[in-house]
Scaffold this motif. Structure first.
Motif, PDB file in Angstrom:
ATOM      1  N   TRP A   1      60.170  10.964   8.869  1.00 27.88           N
ATOM      2  CA  TRP A   1      59.377  10.997   7.638  1.00 27.88           C
ATOM      3  C   TRP A   1      57.880  10.965   7.935  1.00 27.88           C
TER       4      TRP A   1
ATOM      5  N   ARG B   1      56.959  14.457   8.517  1.00 26.08           N
ATOM      6  CA  ARG B   1      56.940  15.229   7.274  1.00 26.08           C
ATOM      7  C   ARG B   1      55.736  14.867   6.418  1.00 26.08           C
TER       8      ARG B   1
ATOM      9  N   PRO C   1      64.553  14.017   6.985  1.00 26.44           N
ATOM     10  CA  PRO C   1      63.960  15.341   6.798  1.00 26.44           C
ATOM     11  C   PRO C   1      63.818  16.063   8.125  1.00 26.44           C
ATOM     12  N   GLY C   2      63.820  17.396   8.042  1.00 28.22           N
ATOM     13  CA  GLY C   2      63.689  18.183   9.251  1.00 28.22           C
ATOM     14  C   GLY C   2      64.997  18.383   9.932  1.00 28.22           C
TER      15      GLY C   2
END
Length: 296
Positions: free
Chosen positions: A224, A227, A295-296
């Motif tokens: 995170w 991100r 995420p990612g």
């Protein structure tokens, strides 16, 4: 042309009953809708409380409820830049309607108490029920002072534990990025009691244990941080109860974010989430512990 009486998908939903607590919730919800560029749905529930009633009496009560609801809608339309503000008038229980609207909403916002809450209640039954059963994150607007943010805002505080779901972390980082706040991740744990014995192992170094915990927090939050590179992050590991740690951190916070807990979905909140909805000195976001991926 959109129907202003139909809740929009992906909306910010706010419960409004004309009380001071619901006015604070409406202020916060308008801010959220503007930041997220989302529609705003304002809902008000009413029901006849005295058993049987004539149609005329029910009509009078409904008209009064409409007046309350459209006062909130007019406030939102006249004091914000929102172009999609919808009114939702519901006959029945307010908490059940908020949970129903949460399915498909980005966020639900409620005041800590409403007009129908007992004066002795710390958190109203509507707020508690909504946080317990909502499909979307719920922000309970608590605490004194201007809402949603003072001129010199404090941080967003994230309660982080071994069982904290990815959805909770994702919500905290998204909210911190939207509001341009620093994020303080707090992990609390009691030191394990040790029985004395002949073959007793050496006592652990408390500072080394806390440092190791901060390293684990950094590793957990790394996706995170990548991100949201603009969100400053501070890590705090403390050897006190989670409730005490988060209540202390909340004294300076704009918002406290916690997971609903392992009991969510079974009719009750986890211990920490319930304690924060009742005792936190700032607004609290309770995020359902849904399965998710970094995420990612």
């Amino acid at each position: 042309m959109t129907d202003p009486r139909t809740p929009a998908p992906g909306a910010v939903v706010v419960g409004y009953d004309g009380s001071d607590f619901s006015m604070q919730a409406l202020d916060w919800a308008m801010d959220e809708a503007e930041l997220r560029r989302a529609p705003l749905t304002i809902t008000h529930a009413w029901r006849w409380p005295y058993g049987r009633a004539t149609e005329e009496a029910r009509l009078h009560l409904r008209k009064a409820a409409e007046h309350v609801l459209y006062h909130g809608v007019d406030c939102a339309r006249s004091t914000s830049t929102l172009t999609d503000v919808r009114a939702d008038l519901h006959e029945g229980a307010a908490a059940e309607r908020l949970v129903e609207l949460s399915d498909g909403a980005q966020l639900v916002v409620v005041g800590s108490r409403g007009l129908d809450a007992l004066a002795r209640s710390v958190v109203g039954s509507v707020a508690g029920y909504t946080a317990t059963h909502s499909h979307a994150p719920v922000i309970i607007v608590r605490g004194p002072g201007p809402i949603p943010a003072p001129v010199d805002p404090g941080p967003l505080v994230l309660g982080l534990g071994a069982s904290t779901a990815d959805a909770v972390v994702d919500f905290a980082f998204t909210e911190a990025a939207l509001r341009q706040l620093r994020l303080v991740a707090v992990h609390a744990s009691y030191p394990q009691p040790m029985a004395w014995g002949v073959a007793m192992a050496p006592l652990p170094d408390p500072e080394a244990a806390l440092a190791a915990e901060r390293d684990r927090m950094r590793e957990r939050l790394a996706p995170w941080r990548e991100r949201h590179p603009g969100v400053p992050v501070e890590y705090r590991s403390v050897t006190v109860s989670a409730g005490d740690a988060l209540e202390a951190a909340g004294a300076e916070a704009v918002l406290l974010v916690v997971g609903a807990g392992r009991s969510w979905g079974r009719g009750r909140l986890g211990t920490v989430a319930r304690a924060m909805t009742e005792h936190a000195p700032c607004p609290v976001a309770v995020v359902p512990d849904r399965a998710g991926r970094p995420p990612g």
